[in-house]
Write an enzyme that holds these catalytic residues in place. Structure first.
Site, PDB file in Angstrom:
ATOM      1  N   PRO A 122     -10.386   4.059  -3.073  1.00  0.00           N
ATOM      2  CA  PRO A 122      -9.837   4.100  -4.362  1.00  0.00           C
ATOM      3  C   PRO A 122      -8.715   4.639  -4.817  1.00  0.00           C
ATOM      4  CG  PRO A 122     -12.145   5.038  -4.734  1.00  0.00           C
ATOM      5  CD  PRO A 122     -11.796   4.564  -2.972  1.00  0.00           C
ATOM      6  N   GLU A 149     -18.876  10.571  -0.799  1.00  0.00           N
ATOM      7  CA  GLU A 149     -17.712  10.628  -1.675  1.00  0.00           C
ATOM      8  C   GLU A 149     -16.322  10.522  -0.962  1.00  0.00           C
ATOM      9  OE1 GLU A 149     -17.532  11.443  -4.654  1.00  0.00           O
ATOM     10  OE2 GLU A 149     -19.785  11.032  -4.629  1.00  0.00           O
ATOM     11  N   ARG A 191      -5.527 -14.614   7.924  1.00  0.00           N
ATOM     12  CA  ARG A 191      -5.199 -16.119   7.295  1.00  0.00           C
ATOM     13  C   ARG A 191      -3.758 -16.249   7.714  1.00  0.00           C
ATOM     14  NH1 ARG A 191      -3.678 -17.300   2.281  1.00  0.00           N
ATOM     15  NH2 ARG A 191      -4.812 -18.973   1.808  1.00  0.00           N
ATOM     16  N   ASP A 206       0.281 -20.666  -1.867  1.00  0.00           N
ATOM     17  CA  ASP A 206      -0.485 -19.954  -2.564  1.00  0.00           C
ATOM     18  C   ASP A 206      -0.051 -19.076  -3.544  1.00  0.00           C
ATOM     19  OD1 ASP A 206      -2.842 -20.990  -1.034  1.00  0.00           O
ATOM     20  OD2 ASP A 206      -2.714 -19.421   0.239  1.00  0.00           O
TER      21      ASP A 206
HETATM   22  N1  SAM Z   1     -14.986   9.825  -4.381  1.00  0.00           N
HETATM   23  C1  SAM Z   1     -14.120   8.796  -4.058  1.00  0.00           C
HETATM   24  C2  SAM Z   1     -13.123   8.696  -5.203  1.00  0.00           C
HETATM   25  O1  SAM Z   1     -13.592   8.879  -6.249  1.00  0.00           O
HETATM   26  O2  SAM Z   1     -11.951   8.348  -4.884  1.00  0.00           O
HETATM   27  C3  SAM Z   1     -14.818   7.254  -4.079  1.00  0.00           C
HETATM   28  C4  SAM Z   1     -15.736   7.237  -2.872  1.00  0.00           C
HETATM   29  S1  SAM Z   1     -16.599   5.613  -2.771  1.00  0.00           S
HETATM   30  C5  SAM Z   1     -17.992   5.782  -3.608  1.00  0.00           C
HETATM   31  C6  SAM Z   1     -16.942   5.466  -1.127  1.00  0.00           C
HETATM   32  C7  SAM Z   1     -16.171   4.612  -0.229  1.00  0.00           C
HETATM   33  O3  SAM Z   1     -15.968   3.319  -0.536  1.00  0.00           O
HETATM   34  C8  SAM Z   1     -14.860   5.291  -0.123  1.00  0.00           C
HETATM   35  O4  SAM Z   1     -14.617   6.141   0.956  1.00  0.00           O
HETATM   36  C9  SAM Z   1     -13.910   3.993   0.405  1.00  0.00           C
HETATM   37  O5  SAM Z   1     -14.147   3.696   1.768  1.00  0.00           O
HETATM   38  C10 SAM Z   1     -14.556   2.936  -0.469  1.00  0.00           C
HETATM   39  N2  SAM Z   1     -13.792   2.291  -1.609  1.00  0.00           N
HETATM   40  C11 SAM Z   1     -14.493   2.471  -2.833  1.00  0.00           C
HETATM   41  N3  SAM Z   1     -13.826   1.724  -3.743  1.00  0.00           N
HETATM   42  C12 SAM Z   1     -12.602   1.331  -3.026  1.00  0.00           C
HETATM   43  C13 SAM Z   1     -11.550   0.506  -3.353  1.00  0.00           C
HETATM   44  N4  SAM Z   1     -11.231   0.325  -4.943  1.00  0.00           N
HETATM   45  N5  SAM Z   1     -10.739   0.352  -2.708  1.00  0.00           N
HETATM   46  C14 SAM Z   1     -10.744   0.695  -1.269  1.00  0.00           C
HETATM   47  N6  SAM Z   1     -11.957   1.207  -0.802  1.00  0.00           N
HETATM   48  C15 SAM Z   1     -12.912   1.650  -1.611  1.00  0.00           C
END
Ligand code: SAM
Length: 265
Positions: A122, A149, A191, A206
């Site tokens: 994220p 995490e 794609r 698209d």
């Molecule tokens: N502690 C992290 C933070 O607050 O940034 C969040 C970890 S999340 C619970 C676990 C995993 O989900 C991340 O390491 C990532 O691989 C994935 N993930 C969660 N949200 C995401 C998003 N919006 N985009 C891409 N990957 C995401």
């Protein structure tokens, strides 16, 4: 294109082998390896996470497991890449079996040929159609799926020695793990590889290809539940239809995503 995904839930990636992506594998356009991170764990419990330094809730994924996994998948030295299917298909042969093709392994990459490593998080750069377009020309993309995490930051820093690393977010929300983000990025990217879509030009109109959202689409019947298809679409006048589509596209973008119009002529 070769895709390698490292995850603790290989079964989540099974959709990569279905529908158009499955066909792309059969045609030899795409080859997919899904690897269980726990194969690189060395302790008896196959653990991949540990408590965070500095305290706090949750667990962090260990660099000592991720490091060797990324080393091996980068150069293909490990038997890991032979995990070409996330789960055996029960009632039908795998795409690899159908074509009789086997993955030949990797050659140690020269600096300019470093594979692309995509780490969904994220906290990454927002994923866009433009990134999908650029990455559709890559030879080899590796994905590292975080859980808990997330992954110890040193894994990403260290990987930059042998990969071109991109930390990418698929939106401003938090998922449980990176697997779904990988499916999103892979679909959007593959794609655009020539030969993956039946009709090569079908992605050209698209949403986002010209910076705008696509307007509404209609098919038969002409009238349904009291709702009629706009008359212009029956005019037989291609120029008029194109103009109408463009207007609809601008109208929809202005209503739903005015931010996209900023900076457009
Ligand atoms: N502690 C992290 C933070 O607050 O940034 C969040 C970890 S999340 C619970 C676990 C995993 O989900 C991340 O390491 C990532 O691989 C994935 N993930 C969660 N949200 C995401 C998003 N919006 N985009 C891409 N990957 C995401």
């Amino acid at each position: 294109m070769r895709l390698d995904v490292i995850t603790i839930f290989p079964e989540y990636l099974e959709p990569l082998r279905h529908a158009l992506l499955g066909k792309a594998i059969e045609k030899g356009i795409l080859s997919v390896g899904v690897h269980n991170l726990r194969d690189w764990a060395t302790d008896v419990h196959k653990s991949v996470d540990d408590t965070p330094y500095g305290g706090g809730p949750g667990m962090v994924m260990k660099p000592t497991v991720w490091g060797p996994a990324l080393d091996d998948v980068c150069v293909g030295k490990s038997a890991g890449w032979q995990l070409d299917s996330a789960a055996p298909h029960v009632d039908k042969p795998r795409h690899d079996d159908l074509t009789g093709r086997e993955f030949e392994g990797y050659v140690e990459p020269a600096e300019e040929d470093k594979p692309l490593l995509i780490v969904p998080t994220p906290a990454g750069k927002p994923f866009t159609q433009e990134m999908a377009r650029r990455w559709s020309g890559e030879q080899h993309i590796v994905f590292a799926c975080g859980r808990y995490e997330g992954i110890d930051q040193r894994v990403v820093d260290d990987a930059a020695h042998r990969y071109r690393v991109e930390e990418v977010s698929i939106g401003d929300y938090v998922l449980i793990g990176g697997e779904v983000a990988v499916l999103v990025i892979v679909e959007a990217t593959t794609r655009l590889i020539p030969g993956v879509l039946g009709n090569a030009s079908s992605h050209e109109d698209d949403s986002f290809s010209d910076g705008l959202l696509e307007g509404p689409s209609y098919t038969k019947p002409r009238e349904w539940r009291g709702l009629a298809v706009p008359d212009v679409l029956f005019s037989g006048n291609h120029k008029l239809v194109e103009e109408w589509r463009r207007e609809q596209s601008v109208k929809r973008t202005r209503e739903r995503r005015p931010d996209l119009l900023e900076g457009l002529e």
